[in-house]
Design a protein around this motif. Sequence first.
Motif, PDB file in Angstrom:
ATOM      1  N   ARG A 121     -69.568 -42.059  19.045  1.00  0.00           N
ATOM      2  CA  ARG A 121     -70.971 -42.564  19.419  1.00  0.00           C
ATOM      3  C   ARG A 121     -70.652 -43.099  20.915  1.00  0.00           C
ATOM      4  O   ARG A 121     -71.463 -43.197  21.875  1.00  0.00           O
ATOM      5  CB  ARG A 121     -71.751 -43.505  18.503  1.00  0.00           C
ATOM      6  CG  ARG A 121     -72.324 -42.674  17.369  1.00  0.00           C
ATOM      7  CD  ARG A 121     -73.158 -43.410  16.707  1.00  0.00           C
ATOM      8  NE  ARG A 121     -72.350 -44.662  15.801  1.00  0.00           N
ATOM      9  CZ  ARG A 121     -71.917 -44.691  14.726  1.00  0.00           C
ATOM     10  NH1 ARG A 121     -72.033 -43.715  14.033  1.00  0.00           N
ATOM     11  NH2 ARG A 121     -71.253 -45.835  14.128  1.00  0.00           N
ATOM     12  N   ALA A 122     -69.626 -44.291  20.917  1.00  0.00           N
ATOM     13  CA  ALA A 122     -69.281 -44.980  22.148  1.00  0.00           C
ATOM     14  C   ALA A 122     -69.116 -43.925  23.186  1.00  0.00           C
ATOM     15  O   ALA A 122     -69.533 -44.140  24.452  1.00  0.00           O
ATOM     16  CB  ALA A 122     -68.382 -46.055  21.731  1.00  0.00           C
ATOM     17  N   GLN A 124     -70.064 -40.825  23.490  1.00  0.00           N
ATOM     18  CA  GLN A 124     -71.268 -40.134  23.881  1.00  0.00           C
ATOM     19  C   GLN A 124     -72.099 -40.892  24.846  1.00  0.00           C
ATOM     20  O   GLN A 124     -72.688 -40.387  25.819  1.00  0.00           O
ATOM     21  CB  GLN A 124     -72.170 -39.828  22.721  1.00  0.00           C
ATOM     22  CG  GLN A 124     -71.600 -38.723  21.632  1.00  0.00           C
ATOM     23  CD  GLN A 124     -72.492 -38.784  20.421  1.00  0.00           C
ATOM     24  OE1 GLN A 124     -73.296 -39.479  20.338  1.00  0.00           O
ATOM     25  NE2 GLN A 124     -71.899 -37.942  19.582  1.00  0.00           N
ATOM     26  N   ARG A 125     -72.073 -42.292  24.632  1.00  0.00           N
ATOM     27  CA  ARG A 125     -73.013 -43.261  25.288  1.00  0.00           C
ATOM     28  C   ARG A 125     -72.390 -43.326  26.878  1.00  0.00           C
ATOM     29  O   ARG A 125     -73.100 -43.374  27.833  1.00  0.00           O
ATOM     30  CB  ARG A 125     -73.019 -44.736  24.654  1.00  0.00           C
ATOM     31  CG  ARG A 125     -74.109 -44.519  23.533  1.00  0.00           C
ATOM     32  CD  ARG A 125     -74.581 -46.089  23.215  1.00  0.00           C
ATOM     33  NE  ARG A 125     -73.274 -46.802  22.787  1.00  0.00           N
ATOM     34  CZ  ARG A 125     -72.813 -46.868  21.720  1.00  0.00           C
ATOM     35  NH1 ARG A 125     -73.377 -46.161  20.747  1.00  0.00           N
ATOM     36  NH2 ARG A 125     -71.813 -47.667  21.388  1.00  0.00           N
ATOM     37  N   ILE A 128     -72.906 -39.984  28.747  1.00  0.00           N
ATOM     38  CA  ILE A 128     -74.431 -39.892  29.213  1.00  0.00           C
ATOM     39  C   ILE A 128     -74.547 -40.942  30.482  1.00  0.00           C
ATOM     40  O   ILE A 128     -75.211 -40.532  31.399  1.00  0.00           O
ATOM     41  CB  ILE A 128     -75.340 -40.250  28.241  1.00  0.00           C
ATOM     42  CG1 ILE A 128     -75.301 -38.897  27.236  1.00  0.00           C
ATOM     43  CG2 ILE A 128     -76.634 -40.371  28.721  1.00  0.00           C
ATOM     44  CD1 ILE A 128     -75.770 -37.527  27.783  1.00  0.00           C
ATOM     45  N   GLN A 129     -74.070 -42.102  30.343  1.00  0.00           N
ATOM     46  CA  GLN A 129     -74.242 -43.212  31.355  1.00  0.00           C
ATOM     47  C   GLN A 129     -73.669 -42.578  32.739  1.00  0.00           C
ATOM     48  O   GLN A 129     -74.180 -42.940  33.659  1.00  0.00           O
ATOM     49  CB  GLN A 129     -73.622 -44.363  31.083  1.00  0.00           C
ATOM     50  CG  GLN A 129     -74.642 -45.007  29.984  1.00  0.00           C
ATOM     51  CD  GLN A 129     -74.000 -46.315  29.359  1.00  0.00           C
ATOM     52  OE1 GLN A 129     -72.890 -46.754  29.646  1.00  0.00           O
ATOM     53  NE2 GLN A 129     -74.594 -46.883  28.496  1.00  0.00           N
ATOM     54  N   SER A 267     -83.844 -39.932  34.062  1.00  0.00           N
ATOM     55  CA  SER A 267     -82.708 -40.150  32.856  1.00  0.00           C
ATOM     56  C   SER A 267     -83.131 -39.137  31.731  1.00  0.00           C
ATOM     57  O   SER A 267     -82.032 -38.302  31.351  1.00  0.00           O
ATOM     58  CB  SER A 267     -82.575 -41.438  32.438  1.00  0.00           C
ATOM     59  OG  SER A 267     -82.286 -42.373  33.379  1.00  0.00           O
ATOM     60  N   VAL A 271     -80.382 -36.036  30.732  1.00  0.00           N
ATOM     61  CA  VAL A 271     -79.895 -36.003  29.482  1.00  0.00           C
ATOM     62  C   VAL A 271     -80.091 -34.591  29.054  1.00  0.00           C
ATOM     63  O   VAL A 271     -79.253 -33.818  28.335  1.00  0.00           O
ATOM     64  CB  VAL A 271     -80.429 -37.062  28.388  1.00  0.00           C
ATOM     65  CG1 VAL A 271     -80.062 -36.841  27.030  1.00  0.00           C
ATOM     66  CG2 VAL A 271     -79.975 -38.452  29.101  1.00  0.00           C
TER      67      VAL A 271
END
Length: 312
Positions: A121-122, A124-125, A128-129, A267, A271
């Motif tokens: 999950r980290a 992925q974030r 995306i960022q 954003s 995404v």
Amino acid sequence: MVNRVFRAALLSMAACGLALAAHAQTPAPAAPAAPAASTAPAPADADPVVARVNGEAVHRSDVQRMVAQLPPQVQQMPLEMIYPAVIEQLVNSKLVAEAGYKANLAGTPEVKDEIKRAEERAVQRAYIQKEVQSRITQAKLDEAYQAFLKQNPAQEEVKAAHILVEKEDEAKAIIAQLKKGGDFAKLAKEKSKDPVAAEQGGDLGYFTKDTMVEPFADAAFAMKKGEVSKEPVKTQFGWHIIKVEDKRTQPQPSLDEVKPQLEQQLSKDIVTNVVDDLRKVAKVETFQLDGSPMPKEEPAQTAPKAEEPKKN
């Protein structure tokens, strides 16, 4: 005193293992710190120590992370109010995590799987960022801003004052006084049933047509600057005498004013595009809940054409 919403949120976090997950990747302490270490003053830095649990430091950033996980209504509370309960929960989390390490649970398949999913999950974030930051360029913002201006054209605004009374006869009597030179602001303060506007001499400020009830708005926007309504206007609130003080075109917001809104919309689009691009080059297989193959989609059947009547 921390309200029940906050305490319920903390309990929910603990039950779901969120607090423990935050510490799951922290290595177990090799040995308890010496007593002197626990009493030494924390160095003055940007992330000071706010507690120690068996020698392990808890920093202000830990408090901020926990607060960020709480419901919005709790996050809006003053930090000083919720700080004692947050510290208490962080200390409890440290103690439970330490007990888990001592029980050699860090290497169990369940914990490793949870750590792997948290890491995923980290990542992925972070990805995306990175993509969002690299794709939101000034050119994209300028383009989005111009589209926003076209979709939200400048509207006409009227600056007006009014006097509100209950009966038509009252309104007509006030109009007669105004025609004889009566002071609009003075009469509004004395006679208007709209207490907020009355304090300002009836002033309503600038408004667009869609923000007022229809009969009032139609009348105000049909009048000229400096004009006072010749007949009272009836709405569900009563009878109005209107004075139009100014007309203008509503100033459109600057790019800086709408930049957060534009960045949020860009954003979302980015995404969606990132995921779509990844799916285009990926081999994706999906199965039913029991692991069996998905049923093949039958091609849509077209209705048979009606036979044309035979010609004699």
